[in-house]
Design a protein around this motif. Structure first.
Motif, mmCIF file in Angstrom:
data_model
loop_
_atom_site.group_PDB
_atom_site.id
_atom_site.type_symbol
_atom_site.label_atom_id
_atom_site.label_comp_id
_atom_site.label_asym_id
_atom_site.label_seq_id
_atom_site.Cartn_x
_atom_site.Cartn_y
_atom_site.Cartn_z
ATOM 1 N N VAL A 163 -0.652 3.684 12.236
ATOM 2 C CA VAL A 163 0.025 3.041 11.106
ATOM 3 C C VAL A 163 -0.072 3.824 9.805
ATOM 4 C CG1 VAL A 163 -1.928 1.633 10.329
ATOM 5 C CG2 VAL A 163 0.391 0.756 10.075
ATOM 6 N N LEU A 164 -1.093 4.680 9.681
ATOM 7 C CA LEU A 164 -1.360 5.318 8.386
ATOM 8 C C LEU A 164 -0.244 6.244 7.909
ATOM 9 C CD1 LEU A 164 -3.500 5.211 6.224
ATOM 10 C CD2 LEU A 164 -4.623 7.183 7.278
ATOM 11 N N PRO A 165 0.374 7.073 8.780
ATOM 12 C CA PRO A 165 1.433 7.963 8.267
ATOM 13 C C PRO A 165 2.567 7.213 7.577
ATOM 14 C CG PRO A 165 0.729 8.674 10.436
ATOM 15 C CD PRO A 165 0.069 7.351 10.190
ATOM 16 N N TRP A 166 3.019 6.125 8.200
ATOM 17 C CA TRP A 166 4.093 5.366 7.561
ATOM 18 C C TRP A 166 3.598 4.698 6.280
ATOM 19 C CZ3 TRP A 166 4.827 0.269 6.229
ATOM 20 C CH2 TRP A 166 6.119 -0.057 5.792
ATOM 21 N N CYS A 167 2.355 4.200 6.292
ATOM 22 C CA CYS A 167 1.812 3.550 5.101
ATOM 23 C C CYS A 167 1.781 4.519 3.914
ATOM 24 C CB CYS A 167 0.405 3.026 5.376
ATOM 25 S SG CYS A 167 0.369 1.559 6.426
ATOM 26 N N ILE A 168 1.398 5.749 4.178
ATOM 27 C CA ILE A 168 1.373 6.751 3.103
ATOM 28 C C ILE A 168 2.789 7.005 2.609
ATOM 29 C CG2 ILE A 168 0.873 9.163 2.565
ATOM 30 C CD1 ILE A 168 -1.458 8.967 4.570
ATOM 31 N N ALA A 169 3.723 7.151 3.551
ATOM 32 C CA ALA A 169 5.108 7.448 3.174
ATOM 33 C C ALA A 169 5.717 6.306 2.357
ATOM 34 C CB ALA A 169 5.944 7.710 4.426
ATOM 35 N N ILE A 170 5.529 5.062 2.805
ATOM 36 C CA ILE A 170 6.125 3.942 2.076
ATOM 37 C C ILE A 170 5.414 3.725 0.742
ATOM 38 C CG2 ILE A 170 4.720 2.115 3.105
ATOM 39 C CD1 ILE A 170 8.451 1.950 2.149
ATOM 40 N N GLY A 171 4.129 4.041 0.696
ATOM 41 C CA GLY A 171 3.425 3.924 -0.568
ATOM 42 C C GLY A 171 3.973 4.873 -1.612
ATOM 43 N N VAL A 172 4.313 6.081 -1.171
ATOM 44 C CA VAL A 172 4.883 7.061 -2.091
ATOM 45 C C VAL A 172 6.298 6.659 -2.493
ATOM 46 C CG1 VAL A 172 5.647 9.462 -2.306
ATOM 47 C CG2 VAL A 172 3.447 8.941 -1.229
ATOM 48 N N VAL A 173 7.106 6.281 -1.500
ATOM 49 C CA VAL A 173 8.504 5.953 -1.764
ATOM 50 C C VAL A 173 8.632 4.724 -2.660
ATOM 51 C CG1 VAL A 173 10.640 5.146 -0.685
ATOM 52 C CG2 VAL A 173 9.385 7.057 0.323
ATOM 53 N N SER A 174 7.808 3.704 -2.403
ATOM 54 C CA SER A 174 7.921 2.442 -3.145
ATOM 55 C C SER A 174 7.008 2.373 -4.354
ATOM 56 C CB SER A 174 7.615 1.266 -2.216
ATOM 57 O OG SER A 174 6.246 1.251 -1.855
ATOM 58 N N HIS A 175 6.240 3.434 -4.575
ATOM 59 C CA HIS A 175 5.281 3.447 -5.685
ATOM 60 C C HIS A 175 4.302 2.278 -5.588
ATOM 61 C CE1 HIS A 175 7.700 6.605 -7.532
ATOM 62 N NE2 HIS A 175 8.766 5.825 -7.378
ATOM 63 N N GLY A 176 3.899 1.971 -4.363
ATOM 64 C CA GLY A 176 2.927 0.912 -4.131
ATOM 65 C C GLY A 176 3.502 -0.490 -4.087
ATOM 66 N N GLU A 177 4.812 -0.639 -4.333
ATOM 67 C CA GLU A 177 5.423 -1.965 -4.378
ATOM 68 C C GLU A 177 5.393 -2.641 -3.009
ATOM 69 O OE1 GLU A 177 7.402 -5.218 -6.241
ATOM 70 O OE2 GLU A 177 6.162 -3.539 -6.944
#
Length: 566
Positions: free
Chosen positions: A234-248
């Motif tokens: 799960v971590l790779p996607w979590c990092i990617a979405i965290g960057v894309v959404s700015h943590g939103e």
């Protein structure tokens, strides 16, 4: 019961293949002819369709809004299924339901495998039958939502637990592969619905360890490094979405969606504790009576390892979801395989006659009353198709009546067998009744309920009367996501003033869907242009999501001649 060498209590591959085929065939009818079920299913479908259109597999969106409710796993599965059948450019419903079909079929097979391991081959077959025959499973297997896939993840993790438990009882070392399977399933569950997977998967071994005062089963799963396997999924996607959404994403999915459901009822689904227990009568029908009938024996044999293990699977999950404010029937679906195994296991050990009911008179009275309610539910389900077609469509359906005529005698036979304490035969009779019921409902009844399928008829109306090839459609009165998906996402859900303003700005290629209740507000908002508004047709029916009767007209502006009549 677990002190067996591997394979000695297992079902043959031929039996498992037959169980899988039976589940697949039972879950198949209706998925091609039934429109999207509002409201969750078309949201998943539309987000998956947009993922295919935009090739953005990280940032999940519904139209122009981010869908930050859970990770992207289910959208990946649906997008893959749609692409695999070559329909990524069509808004065809059935490919989006393929993951649920396959996942629920796999869940039934795994239930059989674990039931056989815990109680013997007959119990494994019986557990699979009870699970596949249940009302909630029949519904979820036909919907392009997350719950069937999540259930499969839960069962894979529980399968690894059963293997580790068998190793413990046989005093042999648990292979590393079993731990990898467990934590890999947890990682997949995290990728599907976030931390929900942790409740059944971690609570089961920890609760069993607490009851037994022995954490050996938990240690056999290698938790010191196993969590890294789940994190790696799960971590790779979590990092990617965290960057894309700015943590939103994490603020919304965890802070608003997950914790919000715990604190308060979301989307009018706030209900008191006891809801899942009450709904169980219908949701697990026809297995609900048989699950209730074995409760006294469950209590008497609670110290036997298979029973204890299954209770540690069921009770923590059930208590958590009875406690949170938001409640929907599918929240306790991960406990249904355990309930099916426990029920089938104890029934299979009793022989033809069930002699392990409640000893106290009040217990027998309660169980008898529950049997009457169970019979009423079966009768209502049997006649539901014919009644719905008559009430909603004013249509006397001979096939629906024949369907009821086939199901009702089987329910009656099951009640007779219950009276004679022949519970195994009663379970089989009622399961056959359920199978006949589902096939008939989803092939004969549901596709003919045009009154409640507003979205497909509205799309037909738009396609028949849109003024331009690239008409922009505004929906004033009908905001269900099924319309968004079926129309290809090219619809704006808005109010009457905004739709009227857009129509005045682009009169040639704009259309509006307006209910009779909103017509005056819409025409008033058009102002002087209201004399040019033309109704191209009306779709009348019932919005089953909120119970409102609707008569929705398609309006365009007549820009080439005398005004029409609104």
């Amino acid at each position: 019961m677990l002190r067996q060498e591997r394979g000695s209590r297992s079902l043959s591959w031929r039996v498992l293949a037959l169980i899988g085929l039976a589940a697949f065939v039972l879950f198949l009818p209706g998925r091609m002819t039934t429109p999207p079920f509002d409201r969750d299913e078309p949201r998943y479908m539309e987000a998956s369709a947009q993922m295919l259109e935009t090739h953005n597999y990280i940032d999940v969106r519904f139209q122009d809004k981010p869908r930050y409710l859970q990770p992207a796993g289910i959208y990946w599965l649906e997008a893959t299924a749609v692409k695999a059948v070559g329909l990524e450019y069509a808004r065809t419903v059935w490919p989006y339901r393929i993951p649920s079909l396959l996942a629920m079929t796999g869940a039934v097979v795994l239930t059989a495998v674990m039931g056989a391991s815990l109680f013997g081959p007959m119990a494994g077959v019986g557990a699979a039958v009870l699970l596949m025959a249940s009302v909630l499973v029949a519904a979820e297997s036909r919907m392009g939502t997350i719950d069937s896939c999540l259930l499969l993840s839960v069962l894979v993790a529980q399968f690894a637990l059963v293997r580790a438990l068998a190793d413990r009882e046989a005093a042999r070392k648990t292979p590393v592969g079993t731990a990898l399977l467990f934590w890999g399933a947890v990682g997949c569950g995290l990728m599907l619905k976030g931390p929900v997977i942790l409740i059944p998967s971690l609570a089961t071994p920890l609760a069993l360890g607490w009851v037994e005062r022995n954490l050996d089963l938990w240690r056999r799963l290698r938790p010191a490094w196993g969590w890294l396997v789940a994190a790696a999924v799960v971590l790779p996607w979590c990092i990617a979405i965290g960057v894309v959404s700015h943590g939103e994403f994490f603020r919304r999915s965890v802070g608003v969606n997950f914790l919000g459901k715990v604190a308060s009822g979301q989307e009018a689904h706030g209900l008191p504790p006891g809801y899942h227990l009450l709904v169980f009568l219908i949701a697990f029908w026809p297995g609900s009576y048989f699950a209730a009938s074995v409760l006294p024996q469950v209590w008497r044999e609670r110290r036997i390892l298979p029973v204890r293990y299954l209770l540690c699977w069921i009770v923590p999950h059930w208590v958590v979801f009875e406690s949170i404010a938001t409640k929907l029937p599918h929240y306790v679906l991960p406990t249904y395989p355990a309930i099916a195994i426990l029920t089938a296991g104890l029934l299979a050990q009793s022989g033809v006659l069930w002699r392990h009911g409640p000893h106290a008179r009040w217990g027998r009275v309660l169980l008898g009353a529950y049997a009457v309610l169970w019979c009423l539910v079966g009768c209502m389900l049997a006649v539901a198709g014919a009644v719905l077609l008559w009430k909603l469509e004013r249509q006397f359906s001979v096939p629906a009546v024949v369907l009821a005529g086939g199901v009702l005698p089987l329910v009656g036979l099951a009640m007779w067998q219950i009276w004679r304490a022949e519970l195994c035969y009663a379970a089989l009779s009622s399961a056959v009744a359920a199978a006949l019921l589902y096939v008939g409902l989803f092939t004969v009844v549901v596709p003919q309920l045009r009154t409640i399928w507003l979205a497909p008829r509205l799309v037909e109306l738009v396609q028949a009367h849109k003024p331009c090839a690239q008409t922009q459609v505004y929906s004033v009165s009908f905001s269900e996501p099924s319309l968004v998906f079926l129309i290809g996402g090219k619809v704006v859900l808005t109010g009457a003033p905004q739709a009227a303003q857009a129509m005045r700005a682009h009169p040639a290629c704009t259309a509006a869907l307006v209910d009779v209740r909103d017509r005056k507000a819409f025409l008033d908002a058009l102002g002087a242009e209201s004399t040019k508004a033309v109704s191209r047709g009306t779709v009348a029916g019932l919005n089953y999501s909120n119970g409102h009767a609707m008569a929705i007209s398609l309006y365009t502006l007549n820009t080439q001649g005398p005004a029409g009549t609104p």
